[in-house]
Structure formats: C-alpha cells, structure tokens
Design a protein around this motif. Structure first.
Motif, PDB file in Angstrom:
ATOM      1  N   VAL A 176       0.847  -1.192   0.000  1.00 29.83           N
ATOM      2  CA  VAL A 176       0.000   0.000   0.000  1.00 29.83           C
ATOM      3  C   VAL A 176       0.882   1.240   0.000  1.00 29.83           C
ATOM      4  O   VAL A 176       1.919   1.290   0.666  1.00 29.83           O
ATOM      5  CB  VAL A 176      -0.960   0.023   1.210  1.00 29.83           C
ATOM      6  CG1 VAL A 176      -1.997  -1.081   1.100  1.00 29.83           C
ATOM      7  CG2 VAL A 176      -0.203  -0.109   2.524  1.00 29.83           C
ATOM      8  N   ASN A 178       0.153   5.631  -0.155  1.00 27.86           N
ATOM      9  CA  ASN A 178      -0.861   6.703  -0.173  1.00 27.86           C
ATOM     10  C   ASN A 178      -2.268   6.117  -0.114  1.00 27.86           C
ATOM     11  O   ASN A 178      -3.145   6.463  -0.905  1.00 27.86           O
ATOM     12  CB  ASN A 178      -0.709   7.579  -1.416  1.00 27.86           C
ATOM     13  CG  ASN A 178       0.632   8.293  -1.466  1.00 27.86           C
ATOM     14  OD1 ASN A 178       1.157   8.695  -0.439  1.00 27.86           O
ATOM     15  ND2 ASN A 178       1.178   8.442  -2.670  1.00 27.86           N
ATOM     16  N   ALA A 179      -2.477   5.207   0.838  1.00 31.93           N
ATOM     17  CA  ALA A 179      -3.690   4.401   0.869  1.00 31.93           C
ATOM     18  C   ALA A 179      -4.851   5.116   1.547  1.00 31.93           C
ATOM     19  O   ALA A 179      -4.677   5.763   2.586  1.00 31.93           O
ATOM     20  CB  ALA A 179      -3.424   3.083   1.590  1.00 31.93           C
ATOM     21  N   ALA A 180      -6.039   4.993   0.965  1.00 34.61           N
ATOM     22  CA  ALA A 180      -7.256   5.455   1.627  1.00 34.61           C
ATOM     23  C   ALA A 180      -7.585   4.554   2.808  1.00 34.61           C
ATOM     24  O   ALA A 180      -8.158   4.996   3.804  1.00 34.61           O
ATOM     25  CB  ALA A 180      -8.420   5.473   0.633  1.00 34.61           C
ATOM     26  N   GLN A 181      -7.235   3.254   2.691  1.00 38.27           N
ATOM     27  CA  GLN A 181      -7.381   2.296   3.792  1.00 38.27           C
ATOM     28  C   GLN A 181      -6.091   1.500   3.848  1.00 38.27           C
ATOM     29  O   GLN A 181      -5.776   0.750   2.923  1.00 38.27           O
ATOM     30  CB  GLN A 181      -8.580   1.372   3.557  1.00 38.27           C
ATOM     31  CG  GLN A 181      -8.775   0.308   4.631  1.00 38.27           C
ATOM     32  CD  GLN A 181      -9.981  -0.576   4.367  1.00 38.27           C
ATOM     33  OE1 GLN A 181     -11.018  -0.113   3.899  1.00 38.27           O
ATOM     34  NE2 GLN A 181      -9.845  -1.873   4.665  1.00 38.27           N
ATOM     35  N   GLY A 182      -5.341   1.655   4.912  1.00 41.92           N
ATOM     36  CA  GLY A 182      -3.996   1.100   4.968  1.00 41.92           C
ATOM     37  C   GLY A 182      -3.879  -0.310   5.469  1.00 41.92           C
ATOM     38  O   GLY A 182      -2.812  -0.920   5.361  1.00 41.92           O
ATOM     39  N   THR A 194      -4.725  -0.236  -7.487  1.00 44.66           N
ATOM     40  CA  THR A 194      -3.320   0.157  -7.564  1.00 44.66           C
ATOM     41  C   THR A 194      -3.083   1.009  -8.803  1.00 44.66           C
ATOM     42  O   THR A 194      -3.553   0.672  -9.889  1.00 44.66           O
ATOM     43  CB  THR A 194      -2.406  -1.080  -7.602  1.00 44.66           C
ATOM     44  OG1 THR A 194      -2.598  -1.847  -6.410  1.00 44.66           O
ATOM     45  CG2 THR A 194      -0.946  -0.681  -7.720  1.00 44.66           C
TER      46      THR A 194
END
Length: 301
Positions: A176, A178-182, A194
């Motif tokens: 991951v 720059n993840a919105a949900q890590g 991705t």
C-alpha cells in the motif's frame, strides 16, 4: 469472440479462437479503429501469430488482436511462466495500440520487465504491456502480498498515462502507498486498487492562429494545431470566440462577429485529460460603408 450489431438484433461476426485443449477468454477491448483485443488463458495447441513465445506452460495468458470484422487475426501472442497458471482477466488498449493486460500468476518465474514488485504469494496479480504488434513485452510486473491475490478485470488509464489495476487480495501485507485504507478489513478478501506510474507523462502543446483586425459580417478564419507527446487518445479543441456565441470544436472554424469591439478569444486543446490553453484578442471594426462616386456629362443643345 462474438460481435453484435449496434441494435443488438443480429450478429455482426462470431468466431472460434482456440486449440485442442482448454482455452478461455475473460475480457475484450477495442481500439480507435474498432480492432478487437481479447485476453484470457491458453493451453497447448492455441493458435499463435507473431507470439512473444511458443505456447505454453500449463496455462499461459494470451492477447489476440482481430480485425473489426473478426475475420482477420492480426496477432495472437502468449506469455507467462515456464509452468503453472497465468491468466489474463482484464485488458485495455492505449492510443498507440499497445495492449495492457491484468491477471494473475501462481509461478515465481513469471516474466518481469522493469517490475514494481517481486512475486511473493501463493497467487499474485500481474500487469503487462505488449508492444503494438504483440511480439514483445514492454513492461511486466507481479504485484501482491503473501496470500492469494488476483487482478479481476479492472484496467484503465489516467490522463497522464499511468495505469490503474483493480482486483481482490486475501493478503494482510498487500503493498500500500498513499492508501485510503492502509490495513485489510478483516474478511476473507478485500478489493485493491493500484496505480502504476509508467514513467512517462502526457504533455500537450498547441498553437492558435487568429487574424486581426476583422470586420462585422465578414468571416474570421481561426486555426489551431495540437501536438501531444506520450498521450493516449485523440485530441479535442474548444474555441471560445468571446462574443457569447456557441463554442466550436472544429480545429479551424470560420466565425462571423455581429458587433464591433475587442473580443477575447480562448483555445483549449485537450488529450487524455491534459490541456493546453491559448488566449488573445481580436478587434472587429464596423463594416465598410459603400461609397459611389459618379459624374455626368450632358452635351449642350
């Protein structure tokens, strides 16, 4: 591969594509000329034309390009590891005719060219770019964590030429950035999205040619050129003549002004979401007044 007419009421073409083993297609795409691209899995005996390699491992991913009528096989190319299962699940074609394929592999020796990750799981997604003639891999990379992960058909391009891939991951260590949900949500599988930078940026140059001054009631010839670099898709233009009239999408529109004054015109050229803007002014004068000079000669009587 089956193509229906625009109304869906009849078949435009329908053709077999395969060999003597178990072959299957998962996704289809078309390019600007309506050529047809198909991806899926291929086994021994699958027909190849200008292929990346000879067919096959246990199952290889394939891309076949057919003409718009389905009657011509322009290329049929297979790629994958030396054994195991490699399957294409999604396909998209850029403005240069290069096919991008997403799918999955369960073998560590899947071909990697400038990869963004290494094979690390029981099954990994892959993203691969073929040359426009299908005879080589331009880019190829696995992507995933240490469990079962697959790309399931989502392939798209950003305006700047990056590639988006979507699918399902069962891994808790899927990469991951720059993840919105890590972190994984906790169920059996989560979907992933991705974005892969292809190392090139779309750039658009443009020029505008506008004569000045003009006159009321006389057509003014506008002209433009658009020069895209590393972009996919056709260019579009939008002319705003500055007088409140409807815009024009023509590259070289002829426009007539109905009132005198100075107008600010704007050209916006766009390719793949990247724009180039030019602006300027044009002065419109009143129409010329027609003047007639005459004389008369009358002989004396």
């Amino acid at each position: 591969v089956t193509k229906l007419t625009g109304t869906g009421s009849s078949l435009a073409c329908s053709t077999y594509l395969g060999g003597g083993s178990d072959d299957g297609a998962h996704a289809v795409a078309v390019d600007a000329s309506d050529a047809i691209y198909v991806t899926g899995w291929a086994a021994q005996g699958f027909p190849t034309v200008g292929s990346i390699r000879a067919c096959c491992g246990s199952y290889d991913a394939f891309v076949s390009k057919l003409g718009s009528t389905g009657a011509t096989l322009h290329y049929s190319s297979v790629f994958g590891a030396s054994a195991g299962h490699d399957r294409g699940y999604g396909i998209a074609v850029d403005g240069f005719g290069a096919a991008f394929v997403a799918g999955y592999t369960n073998t560590a020796d899947f071909p990697a060219i400038d990869p963004v990750a290494t094979y690390s799981g029981m099954e990994d997604p892959f993203i691969a770019k073929l040359s426009p003639v299908g005879d080589s891999l331009v880019f190829s990379s696995p992507l995933g964590g240490t469990h079962y992960d697959r790309a399931y058909g989502g392939v798209a391009f950003t305006g700047g030429g990056d590639v988006l891939v979507a699918g399902q991951t069962v891994s808790t260590d899927f990469p991951v950035v720059n993840a919105a949900q890590g972190t994984k949500g906790g169920g059996w599988g989560d979907f992933f999205l991705t974005r892969i930078s292809m190392g090139v940026s779309c750039a658009v140059g443009c020029t505008a040619t506008v004569p000045s001054p003009g006159k009321i009631g006389q057509g003014v010839q506008f002209d433009s050129t658009v020069t895209p670099t590393n972009c996919s898709g056709p260019p579009t233009v939008d002319w705003d003549f500055g007088d409140g009239s409807p815009h024009s999408g023509s590259a070289a529109p002829l426009h007539t002004y109905t009132g005198a004054g100075t107008y600010t015109w704007t050209l916006i050229a766009a390719v793949s979401g990247v724009t180039c803007t030019k602006t300027g002014t044009i002065t419109i004068s009143p129409a010329s007044t027609c003047t007639i000079t005459c004389s008369a000669t009358v002989p004396a009587t």
